[in-house]
Scaffold this active site. Structure first.
Site, PDB file in Angstrom:
ATOM      1  N   SER A   1       0.818  -1.212   0.000  1.00  0.00           N
ATOM      2  CA  SER A   1       0.000   0.000   0.000  1.00  0.00           C
ATOM      3  C   SER A   1       0.849   1.257   0.000  1.00  0.00           C
ATOM      4  O   SER A   1       0.335   2.358  -0.162  1.00  0.00           O
ATOM      5  CB  SER A   1      -0.917   0.012   1.232  1.00  0.00           C
ATOM      6  OG  SER A   1      -0.139  -0.015   2.417  1.00  0.00           O
TER       7      SER A   1
ATOM      8  N   HIS B   1      -2.523  -3.102  -6.147  1.00  0.00           N
ATOM      9  CA  HIS B   1      -2.922  -2.744  -4.785  1.00  0.00           C
ATOM     10  C   HIS B   1      -4.425  -2.892  -4.614  1.00  0.00           C
ATOM     11  O   HIS B   1      -5.197  -2.126  -5.174  1.00  0.00           O
ATOM     12  CB  HIS B   1      -2.477  -1.299  -4.483  1.00  0.00           C
ATOM     13  CG  HIS B   1      -2.890  -0.816  -3.131  1.00  0.00           C
ATOM     14  ND1 HIS B   1      -3.274   0.486  -2.893  1.00  0.00           N
ATOM     15  CD2 HIS B   1      -3.003  -1.459  -1.943  1.00  0.00           C
ATOM     16  CE1 HIS B   1      -3.595   0.621  -1.624  1.00  0.00           C
ATOM     17  NE2 HIS B   1      -3.433  -0.542  -1.025  1.00  0.00           N
TER      18      HIS B   1
ATOM     19  N   GLU C   1      -5.627  -0.548  -7.635  1.00  0.00           N
ATOM     20  CA  GLU C   1      -4.635   0.332  -8.268  1.00  0.00           C
ATOM     21  C   GLU C   1      -3.536  -0.541  -8.873  1.00  0.00           C
ATOM     22  O   GLU C   1      -2.987  -1.408  -8.188  1.00  0.00           O
ATOM     23  CB  GLU C   1      -4.024   1.289  -7.232  1.00  0.00           C
ATOM     24  CG  GLU C   1      -5.008   2.289  -6.654  1.00  0.00           C
ATOM     25  CD  GLU C   1      -4.394   3.149  -5.560  1.00  0.00           C
ATOM     26  OE1 GLU C   1      -4.764   4.332  -5.465  1.00  0.00           O
ATOM     27  OE2 GLU C   1      -3.548   2.651  -4.792  1.00  0.00           O
TER      28      GLU C   1
ATOM     29  N   ASN D   1      -4.389   6.715  -1.254  1.00  0.00           N
ATOM     30  CA  ASN D   1      -3.742   7.010   0.027  1.00  0.00           C
ATOM     31  C   ASN D   1      -2.944   8.304  -0.029  1.00  0.00           C
ATOM     32  O   ASN D   1      -2.866   9.050   0.954  1.00  0.00           O
ATOM     33  CB  ASN D   1      -2.835   5.843   0.444  1.00  0.00           C
ATOM     34  CG  ASN D   1      -3.627   4.629   0.862  1.00  0.00           C
ATOM     35  OD1 ASN D   1      -4.803   4.727   1.202  1.00  0.00           O
ATOM     36  ND2 ASN D   1      -3.003   3.461   0.844  1.00  0.00           N
TER      37      ASN D   1
END
Length: 391
Positions: free
Chosen positions: A122, A143, A155, A199
């Site tokens: 991540s 991801h 992702e 993120n």
């Protein structure tokens, strides 16, 4: 282009067993690899039970039973043998760079020439994970968001030396994976930068929330009132309850990572540092912002502290969206918004910013000074509004 048939799931814990499930549902053959017998046993039971429930609800493909699904799942604790016929290896082990590098090299050395190694990290650099292997062009990031069967977003990340073919294979496989809650959305991450898309865009909000939490602590304001400031009206969990649920240690180490890779401005705040050092980590220790000893807390949000301007969060995330557009991580503000909606179940900031970028930019000029955080200054794309055309 290689047609993927055989997938190896490296790491069969909470994330790995969910990824294995959607790979099996898509028709792939899966070999699970893990060093722990207990984790393997739990992973097999999770998939067996999951498929039986789906079969009972009529949600498996026509003519396919739970038994048929499990017949395509096997286990092999010897990684070098498990990858002998692998087309794709998805790695979901603990976030330790040296371990991921070692596993990547082992996979590349023992698998067919065409095999793709995809890390589910991540945060870590795909480029660095591929550094010590012989075919960095075969290494990408895939991801998933947890739990993989329910969360729509995947992702797919391009490392500095990842080939276009490897990326296309990663995207193709990701798009083929079903989602039990809505339509799968796959976002291409075009450049290997910290946090990728979702993120990364959300991470700088911590600079403002740390400021608010620290200020409230100094003033002796109850956490419930701060929570009332920070929480959205329709959120399934209040902001500070979610912070406790995720783990204050996770937040602490994530912010240290961004402080090292993006800006020293991400250094954890006073309260977060105190919580980490004193073991007040939230749900896992029974105490964080709230007492969890009697189950999930139910904070009273009837009174606000009046410390937070929620528009500042919109400005910060829109600015970070523009920043990753400038860096070439993504090439469309719509992709950013769709990725956040698919990965976090709330709308992204960019659509609002297309009509209000001047107001948001002015707000960041003010708050970057107020918080003494230069990183929050508006970037050129936000100030000029030129991102609006990057659809």
């Amino acid at each position: 282009m290689t047609k993927v048939k055989n997938i190896v799931m490296l790491g069969f814990g909470d994330m790995g067993k969910g990824i294995a499930q959607v790979c099996l549902m898509a028709g792939y053959t899966v070999i699970a690899v893990d060093v722990s017998d207990e984790i393997i046993e739990k992973g097999l039971e999770y998939n067996k039970t999951g498929f039986e429930k789906l079969e009972a609800k009529g949600k498996l493909p026509e003519g396919v039973s739970a038994t048929d699904m499990m017949a395509r799942l096997s286990v092999n604790k010897d990684l070098s043998k498990a990858v002998k016929n692998a087309d794709l290896v998805i790695e979901a082990v603990v976030e330790k760079l040296d371990l991921k590098q070692k596993l990547c090299a082992t996979v590349i050395d023992n698998s067919p020439n065409h095999c793709i190694f995809a890390s589910n990290t991540s945060s870590m650099s795909i480029t660095e994970i591929a550094q010590s292997c012989k075919k960095p062009q075969n290494v990408i990031g895939i991801h998933f968001f947890n739990p993989a069967p329910l969360m729509r977003l995947i992702e797919v990340i391009k490392g500095d030396r990842s080939s276009d073919e490897a990326m296309d294979i990663g995207v193709g496989v990701s798009e083929s994976l079903p989602c039990l809650r809505g339509e799968r959305f796959v976002a291409r991450v075009l450049k290997d930068r910290p946090g990728f898309i979702v993120n990364r865009v959300l991470s700088p909000s911590s600079l403002y929330s740390n400021y608010i939490v620290d200020l409230a602590y100094e003033k002796g304001i109850p956490w419930e009132q701060v929570d009332a400031d920070l929480s959205g009206p329709n959120a399934p969990m209040t902001s500070l309850t979610l912070a406790d649920f995720t783990g204050r240690d996770i937040a602490y180490h994530t912010q240290l990572y961004y402080a090292e890779t993006l800006s020293p401005d991400f250094k954890p705040g006073k309260v977060l540092t105190m919580q980490n050092n004193e073991g007040m980590l939230g749900k896992k220790t029974g105490q964080g912002f709230y007492d969890w000893s009697k189950g999930r807390p139910k904070p009273d949000l009837s009174k606000k502290a009046g410390l937070a301007n929620r528009l500042v969060f919109a400005a910060i995330t829109a600015n970070e969206g523009c920043r990753i557009l400038e860096e070439g991580v993504a090439n469309s503000w719509k992709v950013i918004d769709e990725a956040i909606l698919a990965g976090m179940n709330f709308p992204g900031p960019m659509k609002y910013a297309t009509e209000h970028y001047k107001e948001l930019s002015d707000l960041l000029e003010e708050y970057s000074e107020k918080l003494e955080k230069p990183y929050l200054k508006p970037c050129e794309l936000l100030k000029t509004g030129k991102f609006v055309d990057m659809i």
